[in-house]
Motif scaffolding. Structure first.
Motif, mmCIF file in Angstrom:
data_model
loop_
_atom_site.group_PDB
_atom_site.id
_atom_site.type_symbol
_atom_site.label_atom_id
_atom_site.label_comp_id
_atom_site.label_asym_id
_atom_site.label_seq_id
_atom_site.Cartn_x
_atom_site.Cartn_y
_atom_site.Cartn_z
ATOM 1 N N VAL A 152 0.835 -1.200 0.000
ATOM 2 C CA VAL A 152 0.000 0.000 0.000
ATOM 3 C C VAL A 152 0.873 1.253 0.000
ATOM 4 O O VAL A 152 0.613 2.211 -0.733
ATOM 5 N N MET A 153 1.919 1.251 0.797
ATOM 6 C CA MET A 153 2.816 2.415 0.838
ATOM 7 C C MET A 153 3.524 2.603 -0.509
ATOM 8 O O MET A 153 3.663 3.731 -0.994
ATOM 9 N N GLU A 154 3.951 1.526 -1.122
ATOM 10 C CA GLU A 154 4.599 1.621 -2.442
ATOM 11 C C GLU A 154 3.635 2.202 -3.461
ATOM 12 O O GLU A 154 4.014 3.054 -4.271
ATOM 13 N N LEU A 155 2.381 1.762 -3.434
ATOM 14 C CA LEU A 155 1.381 2.302 -4.347
ATOM 15 C C LEU A 155 1.115 3.775 -4.085
ATOM 16 O O LEU A 155 0.950 4.569 -5.022
ATOM 17 N N TYR A 156 1.090 4.154 -2.816
ATOM 18 C CA TYR A 156 0.872 5.557 -2.452
ATOM 19 C C TYR A 156 1.960 6.445 -3.043
ATOM 20 O O TYR A 156 1.685 7.456 -3.687
ATOM 21 N N PHE A 157 3.221 6.056 -2.858
ATOM 22 C CA PHE A 157 4.321 6.869 -3.362
ATOM 23 C C PHE A 157 4.422 6.809 -4.877
ATOM 24 O O PHE A 157 4.767 7.806 -5.528
ATOM 25 N N ALA A 158 4.081 5.674 -5.466
ATOM 26 C CA ALA A 158 4.067 5.575 -6.924
ATOM 27 C C ALA A 158 3.004 6.514 -7.497
ATOM 28 O O ALA A 158 3.235 7.182 -8.513
ATOM 29 N N ARG A 159 1.856 6.574 -6.857
ATOM 30 C CA ARG A 159 0.785 7.462 -7.321
ATOM 31 C C ARG A 159 1.204 8.926 -7.197
ATOM 32 O O ARG A 159 0.940 9.727 -8.096
ATOM 33 N N LYS A 160 1.854 9.275 -6.086
ATOM 34 C CA LYS A 160 2.333 10.654 -5.928
ATOM 35 C C LYS A 160 3.324 11.004 -7.034
ATOM 36 O O LYS A 160 3.285 12.096 -7.601
ATOM 37 N N ARG A 161 4.220 10.081 -7.338
ATOM 38 C CA ARG A 161 5.214 10.314 -8.391
ATOM 39 C C ARG A 161 4.533 10.428 -9.750
ATOM 40 O O ARG A 161 4.895 11.261 -10.570
ATOM 41 N N MET A 162 3.528 9.599 -9.980
ATOM 42 C CA MET A 162 2.810 9.644 -11.244
ATOM 43 C C MET A 162 2.107 10.990 -11.422
ATOM 44 O O MET A 162 2.147 11.581 -12.509
ATOM 45 N N VAL A 163 1.495 11.495 -10.360
ATOM 46 C CA VAL A 163 0.818 12.794 -10.424
ATOM 47 C C VAL A 163 1.839 13.891 -10.736
ATOM 48 O O VAL A 163 1.591 14.776 -11.564
#
Length: 55
Positions: A16-27
């Protein structure tokens, strides 16, 4: 390999944390991409205007 319930929860939380940071980077990358596209479009319009002025 079999994980204990605690290990499964820890793995899930990590994912979940990896997805959170990946989403922030994607944005952030999407915003940067939009800015670069706008700059490129502006340069293209400027070049077109200059070419028409030289005719």
């Amino acid at each position: 390999m079999e994980l204990t319930p605690e290990q499964l929860v820890a793995e899930f939380q990590d994912a979940v944390m990896e997805l959170y940071f990946a989403r922030k980077r994607m944005v952030a990358l999407e915003a940067e991409n939009a800015e670069l596209r706008a700059r490129l479009a502006a340069l293209g319009q400027q070049d077109t205007a200059e070419q028409q002025g030289n005719r």
